[in-house]
Design an enzyme around this catalytic site. Structure first.
Site, PDB file in Angstrom:
ATOM      1  N   PHE A 113       0.940  -1.189  -0.057  1.00  0.00           N
ATOM      2  CA  PHE A 113       0.075  -0.130  -0.108  1.00  0.00           C
ATOM      3  C   PHE A 113       0.860   1.289   0.147  1.00  0.00           C
ATOM      4  CE2 PHE A 113      -2.837   2.924   1.910  1.00  0.00           C
ATOM      5  CZ  PHE A 113      -4.377   2.789   1.189  1.00  0.00           C
ATOM      6  N   ASP A 184       2.172  -5.988   6.933  1.00  0.00           N
ATOM      7  CA  ASP A 184       1.038  -5.296   7.238  1.00  0.00           C
ATOM      8  C   ASP A 184       0.025  -6.127   7.094  1.00  0.00           C
ATOM      9  OD1 ASP A 184      -1.210  -3.520   6.929  1.00  0.00           O
ATOM     10  OD2 ASP A 184      -0.005  -2.092   5.720  1.00  0.00           O
ATOM     11  N   TYR A 209     -10.500  -1.065  10.781  1.00  0.00           N
ATOM     12  CA  TYR A 209     -11.946  -0.806  10.120  1.00  0.00           C
ATOM     13  C   TYR A 209     -12.278  -1.465   8.788  1.00  0.00           C
ATOM     14  CZ  TYR A 209      -8.214   1.843   7.681  1.00  0.00           C
ATOM     15  OH  TYR A 209      -6.843   2.172   7.046  1.00  0.00           O
ATOM     16  N   LYS A 210     -11.592  -2.491   8.456  1.00  0.00           N
ATOM     17  CA  LYS A 210     -11.861  -3.285   7.499  1.00  0.00           C
ATOM     18  C   LYS A 210     -12.480  -4.543   7.915  1.00  0.00           C
ATOM     19  CE  LYS A 210      -7.906  -1.929   4.663  1.00  0.00           C
ATOM     20  NZ  LYS A 210      -8.212  -1.150   3.761  1.00  0.00           N
ATOM     21  N   ARG A 356     -13.056  -3.713  -7.048  1.00  0.00           N
ATOM     22  CA  ARG A 356     -12.644  -4.823  -5.835  1.00  0.00           C
ATOM     23  C   ARG A 356     -14.022  -5.085  -5.215  1.00  0.00           C
ATOM     24  NH1 ARG A 356      -8.590  -2.504  -1.741  1.00  0.00           N
ATOM     25  NH2 ARG A 356     -10.189  -1.233  -1.319  1.00  0.00           N
TER      26      ARG A 356
HETATM   27  C1  LIG Z   1      -2.292  -2.334   3.321  1.00  0.00           C
HETATM   28  C2  LIG Z   1      -2.796  -0.889   3.932  1.00  0.00           C
HETATM   29  N1  LIG Z   1      -1.617  -0.291   4.552  1.00  0.00           N
HETATM   30  C3  LIG Z   1      -2.067   0.937   5.238  1.00  0.00           C
HETATM   31  C4  LIG Z   1      -3.006   1.586   4.811  1.00  0.00           C
HETATM   32  C5  LIG Z   1      -3.512   3.002   5.481  1.00  0.00           C
HETATM   33  O1  LIG Z   1      -4.043   2.921   6.605  1.00  0.00           O
HETATM   34  P1  LIG Z   1      -4.182   4.491   7.482  1.00  0.00           P
HETATM   35  O2  LIG Z   1      -5.151   5.043   6.524  1.00  0.00           O
HETATM   36  O3  LIG Z   1      -5.264   3.761   8.871  1.00  0.00           O
HETATM   37  O4  LIG Z   1      -2.933   4.892   7.962  1.00  0.00           O
HETATM   38  C6  LIG Z   1      -4.313   0.935   4.306  1.00  0.00           C
HETATM   39  C7  LIG Z   1      -5.276   1.624   4.106  1.00  0.00           C
HETATM   40  O5  LIG Z   1      -6.428   1.190   3.362  1.00  0.00           O
HETATM   41  C8  LIG Z   1      -3.990  -0.406   3.792  1.00  0.00           C
HETATM   42  O6  LIG Z   1      -4.751  -1.040   2.932  1.00  0.00           O
END
Ligand SMILES: Cc1ncc(COP(=O)(O)O)c(C=O)c1O
Length: 397
Positions: A113, A184, A209-210, A356
């Site tokens: 990400f 992650d 939150y997912k 998705r």
């Molecule tokens: C794999 C991954 N890492 C990091 C994040 C970012 O997280 P945050 O916005 O809570 O900092 C996301 C957000 O969807 C994500 O999917």
């Protein structure tokens, strides 16, 4: 066997919606609504500042961390809640780099990400010690692990395609080469079985939150392996991570173990929602969730491929190499997704061309998937997406 009829009744779902976006934001657990209302009235309202002690607010990040830990194979006292996932990535990477001071390279992949990569870039710039962020194709990670690597930092399940890395195998390769690992788990926790201890991961981070249904902006978590927890020096020296926050010492002394990964005042209202959301997992087996999500995903892929030849599968075809989401490609993916949302099938879009769909059996069943396939087929066959209004990009896609 997990009773998915029971879990389905634990969520609020608006009428006329087939929700295939739990991989982005889980739906509202009914208990969370009640818990937050009670927390506001009885705790904040009545107890005021006393709530930090009387309602146990101060202990929530650890207590709820342990609850999340049970879902990801982390022993008691190794997970703490707080901040956003981006912040937790930063903390984990800063700690890991300091634990491996003779190495310079952070290895990641193009499936990670972007925030994870941005956090690494910013940290490396700040450290000014000659570190380098090396980003390879997902399939090239294994070959790129060598003795130059300080930290292997990956997202286990690719946010766009659902491709799943082999956490155990890659962690073991990294360790053999003398590297540490950061995983992650944003798209893993609550979606598939994760066993951090068995995988021997060094650090792990994730959001709630997912698949954990904690609500928009719900606090993130961080895991530090017991062997590192008492020796790692945190990068963000917040007062809540101090050994004695209420001594108000002018010098920082890190708290014991995972406590030192706390930063500032915890978000108590959000933690109340998350705490209630985690009740859903009582009597739920993650193996059952994963197996059911694979069955739903396979049903979806079969149906969409049979009825919508213009859509191309972008996820691995082999279910054992996927998380619990499925993506299809189309150059007009954004407009198609807006049309689907208007027709009651909610998924999301990731640039440049990915639609998705998440399959979360806690509240999605075979009938929903069948219905969704029918709607997608109609939107495609009748070109219902082909309208200017569906091409107008919203702030959030
Ligand atoms: C794999 C991954 N890492 C990091 C994040 C970012 O997280 P945050 O916005 O809570 O900092 C996301 C957000 O969807 C994500 O999917």
């Amino acid at each position: 066997m997990t009773d998915f009829e029971r879990t389905r009744r634990l969520f609020h779902m608006p009428d006329g919606v087939i929700y295939l976006d739990g991989n982005s934001l889980g739906p509202l657990p009914i208990a969370a609504k009640e818990r937050v209302a009670r927390m506001l009235a009885d705790e904040w309202g009545e107890q005021l500042i006393r709530g930090w002690n009387t309602a146990g607010w101060m202990l929530q990040p650890r207590r709820i961390g342990d609850r999340v830990g049970r879902l990801i194979g982390a022993p008691e006292g190794t997970v703490v809640m707080g901040d956003t996932l981006s912040i937790k990535v930063y903390q984990a990477l800063a700690s890991a780099l300091e634990l491996n001071p003779d190495r310079q390279v952070v290895l990641s992949d193009r499936g990670n990400f972007p925030t994870d990569l941005y956090m690494a870039e910013g940290l490396i710039r700040l450290l000014s010690k000659g570190h380098e962020l090396k980003v390879v194709e997902p399939g090239e990670v294994e070959d790129a692990i060598d003795e130059s690597i300080a930290v292997l930092m990956l997202t286990e399940v690719d946010y766009r395609t659902g491709r799943l890395h082999d956490m155990t195998a890659l962690t073991s390769l990294a360790h053999e080469a003398g590297a540490l690992t950061i995983w992650d788990l944003a798209h893993s926790a609550g979606a598939l079985p994760v066993d951090l201890m068995a995988a021997d991961a060094d650090f792990a981070v994730g959001c709630t939150y997912k698949y954990l249904n904690g609500g928009p902006g719900a606090p993130a978590f961080i895991y530090v392996a017991p062997r590192h927890a008492d020796i790692t020096r945190p990068a963000l020296l917040g007062w809540m991570g101090h050994q004695a926050p209420f001594a108000f010492d002018l010098d920082y002394r890190p708290g014991a173990g995972i406590e030192r990964m706390r930063v500032g005042t915890p978000p108590i209202i959000a933690l109340a929602a998350l705490d209630a959301a985690l009740d859903v997992w009582e009597n739920v087996s993650m193996d059952d969730v994963h197996a059911a999500s694979i069955a739903l995903s396979e049903q979806f892929i079969r149906g969409v491929e049979a009825r919508c030849p213009e859509l191309t599968l972008a996820s691995p075809r082999d279910a054992s190499r996927r998380g619990s989401q499925v993506s299809f490609r189309h150059p007009e993916g954004y407009a198609i997704m807006q049309a689907l949302i208007e027709h009651g099938v909610i998924g999301d879009f990731r640039a440049p061309d990915l639609m998705r769909f998440g399959f979360t059996p806690l509240y999605i069943g075979e009938q929903d998937v069948q219905q969704a396939i029918g709607i997608i087929a109609r939107v495609m066959a009748d070109r219902l997406w082909d309208k200017a209004e569906y091409r107008k990009k919203a702030l959030v896609t």
